[in-house]
Design an enzyme around this catalytic site. Structure first.
Site, mmCIF file in Angstrom:
data_model
loop_
_atom_site.group_PDB
_atom_site.id
_atom_site.type_symbol
_atom_site.label_atom_id
_atom_site.label_comp_id
_atom_site.label_asym_id
_atom_site.label_seq_id
_atom_site.Cartn_x
_atom_site.Cartn_y
_atom_site.Cartn_z
ATOM 1 C CE LYS A 31 122.761 96.950 52.449
ATOM 2 N NZ LYS A 31 122.329 97.751 53.631
HETATM 3 C C1 LIG Z 1 122.792 98.983 53.912
HETATM 4 C C2 LIG Z 1 121.978 99.830 54.825
HETATM 5 C C3 LIG Z 1 122.148 101.220 54.862
HETATM 6 C C4 LIG Z 1 123.190 101.940 54.056
HETATM 7 O O1 LIG Z 1 122.945 101.879 52.685
HETATM 8 P P1 LIG Z 1 124.137 102.143 51.662
HETATM 9 O O2 LIG Z 1 123.585 101.865 50.328
HETATM 10 O O3 LIG Z 1 125.225 101.154 52.049
HETATM 11 O O4 LIG Z 1 124.581 103.540 51.862
HETATM 12 C C5 LIG Z 1 121.315 101.947 55.709
HETATM 13 N N1 LIG Z 1 120.396 101.346 56.490
HETATM 14 C C6 LIG Z 1 120.216 100.016 56.475
HETATM 15 C C7 LIG Z 1 119.197 99.422 57.365
HETATM 16 C C8 LIG Z 1 120.985 99.214 55.635
HETATM 17 O O5 LIG Z 1 120.806 97.885 55.626
#
Ligand SMILES: *Cc1c(COP(=O)(O)O)cnc(C)c1O
Length: 494
Positions: free
Chosen positions: A109
């Site tokens: 993110k």
């Molecule tokens: C947020 C997250 C996901 C999932 O991503 P999305 O965009 O919500 O599908 C997968 N792995 C990690 C480590 C995350 O922080």
């Protein structure tokens, strides 16, 4: 031109700065492109991540000048990542791991949330907003710290992260509750991620207008419902593709598949957008943990959130209502706001809906789906480490398991290089990873990090070591129904 429409009504399209400030559309829909810019990867070959990013974002974010985009890209990526490639690919055991965790909070993110604050404050300047932007976010573990970190001390903004009190890892919690900054706040919620996210969406729509006016502020979102979160994620699909070509894994123009550990469907949706922009993607594989509502959806067209909710070792995927699926539905149903709205209304009323067969068939041309249980997650971590020395976090392990299980049974897929999106550093989940490796788990988090480092010879990100040992600043925990009052209390105090 790439203006943005709401998925739920045929109202006039708006430009990217407006959509980024609003987060969610007034009708409850999500902003999504009316048309997709064509972006040819061969024109980006040889360029740096920052240059690729500037080009793609300029094509997607109508309403910013390319100079403005370049500046945002530079502020976001020039010194906050611990790998100059920003999103490097590592090969292990025949799979290509796209490492998206080299940013300040060690999860994928960070890629989008490092740039969103700059896109947002630029947008506020362009629109003459003159108000404080309050970033309100529901987090399944990683968004919260990443948003707090991204917006920390950015002038004209404040950030409040609501997280489910149980069900995120101790390090994830520590990252939020110990963070610095004069404009940051985190609060636990006695519900799961879905109830937290549902309430945050309600707060956006129901917060009294007079309250915002009186306090001269506007709410916005850093969740992947915000288009400013999605667009930056398109970049690494292109970057990965170009890296594969540069390494001789494939030729320019040939197809690659991507396997994505999925929760809210934001990360994988960015891959779909990349494909719609012309990146040669064969399959997008949607990998879920035991909360496999999406596996069923892609296999049968039935979306049904009326099922048990499991807390797993991959908490950022413990989600039963994947918000961004709404954008896929909108496009798969022929850019139809009426169809998307109807399905979303059914979902809100009954907790389920069924996709028409033609729409399902067209989606299946691109998407495959599979899931992985807790045992299989741990086994994948151990197996890959023993075979190749590569250490995966539990989310990445889910994706690797699913990529393997699908390509074993379909010869199609194994001919095409498969990129597994590696979404978090294994050091974010040290107890799970140690357990998977068959090692004893020390009681304290700092000791766990040290032990994992000793066993794996991998480097633990400094930010995680620091979070594990700092004093806690935020202690509040509220029930979901009190989140609105909490938001309003916070503002009144200032
Ligand atoms: C947020 C997250 C996901 C999932 O991503 P999305 O965009 O919500 O599908 C997968 N792995 C990690 C480590 C995350 O922080």
């Amino acid at each position: 031109m790439s203006l943005l429409f709401s998925t739920r009504s045929a109202s006039a399209p708006i430009d990217a700065p407006e959509a980024i400030l609003r987060g969610i559309a007034p009708d409850g829909g999500l902003y999504t492109p009316a048309a997709f810019p064509r972006i040819n990867p061969s024109e980006l070959a040889g360029k740096s991540f920052l240059d690729i990013s500037a080009e793609i974002l300029s094509s997607y974010l109508d309403g910013y000048t390319s100079e403005e985009i370049k500046e945002c890209v530079r502020l976001a990526y020039s010194d906050k990542f611990d790998d100059t490639a920003i999103t490097p690919i590592k090969e292990a055991g025949g799979l290509h791991f796209l490492e998206l965790f080299h940013g300040p909070t060690a999860a994928f993110k960070d890629i989008a949330l490092s740039i969103l604050p700059f896109l947002m404050t630029k947008a506020a300047g362009k629109k003459g907003l003159g108000k404080d932007i309050v970033i309100l976010t529901a987090t399944s573990g990683d968004t919260g710290s990443s948003a707090m970190r991204g917006f920390m001390d950015v002038e004209g903004t404040r950030v409040l992260a609501f997280y489910p009190e149980s069900g995120i890892s101790p390090i994830q919690k520590a990252q939020m509750t110990t963070i610095g900054g004069s404009n940051t706040l985190a609060c636990g919620v006695t519900g799961n991620f879905d109830s937290t996210q549902t309430m945050v969406k309600r707060i956006f729509n129901e917060i009294p207008r007079e309250f915002c006016e009186k306090n001269n502020l506007v709410l916005s979102s850093a969740n992947s419902i915000n288009f400013g979160r999605l667009a930056p994620q398109i970049v690494y699909y292109y970057s990965a593709y170009i890296q594969l070509v540069e390494r001789g894994v494939m030729k320019m123009g040939e197809k690659a598949s991507f396997c994505v550990p999925t929760g809210n469907f934001g990360d994988i949706l960015a891959g779909y957008f990349a494909k719609l922009s012309g990146l040669p993607i064969d399959k997008l594989i949607c990998a879920s943990n035991r909360n496999n509502v999406l596996t069923e959806f892609f296999n049968t067209g039935a979306y049904d959130k009326n099922r048990p909710f499991f807390t797993t070792s991959s908490p950022s995927m413990d989600i039963l209502v994947s918000s961004n699926l709404e954008r896929l539905l909108y496009h798969a149903l022929g850019n139809s706001p009426d169809s998307a709205r109807n399905l979303m209304e059914k979902l809100a009323e009954t907790g389920s809906y069924q996709l028409p067969p033609e729409a399902l068939a067209s989606i299946k041309g691109t998407f495959q789906a599979g899931f992985c249980n807790e045992e299989q997650t741990k086994r994948a971590i151990k197996e890959v480490f023993l075979d190749t020395g590569y250490l995966m976090d539990p989310h990445t392990a889910v994706a690797r398991h699913v990529a393997r299980s699908l390509s074993d049974c379909s010869s199609d897929c194994s001919k095409v290089p498969c990129v597994v999106l590696s979404t978090a550093s294994p050091f974010k989940f040290p107890s799970t990873v140690l357990e998977a490796l068959g090692a004893a788990v020390p009681a304290s988090v700092p000791a766990q990090l040290q032990k994992l480092q000793d066993i794996s010879h991998a480097g633990c990100p400094d930010s995680l070591k620091a979070a594990a040992s700092k004093a806690i600043r935020f202690h509040d925990v509220v029930a979901p129904e009190h989140m609105m009052a909490y938001v309003m209390k916070m503002e009144a105090k200032r």
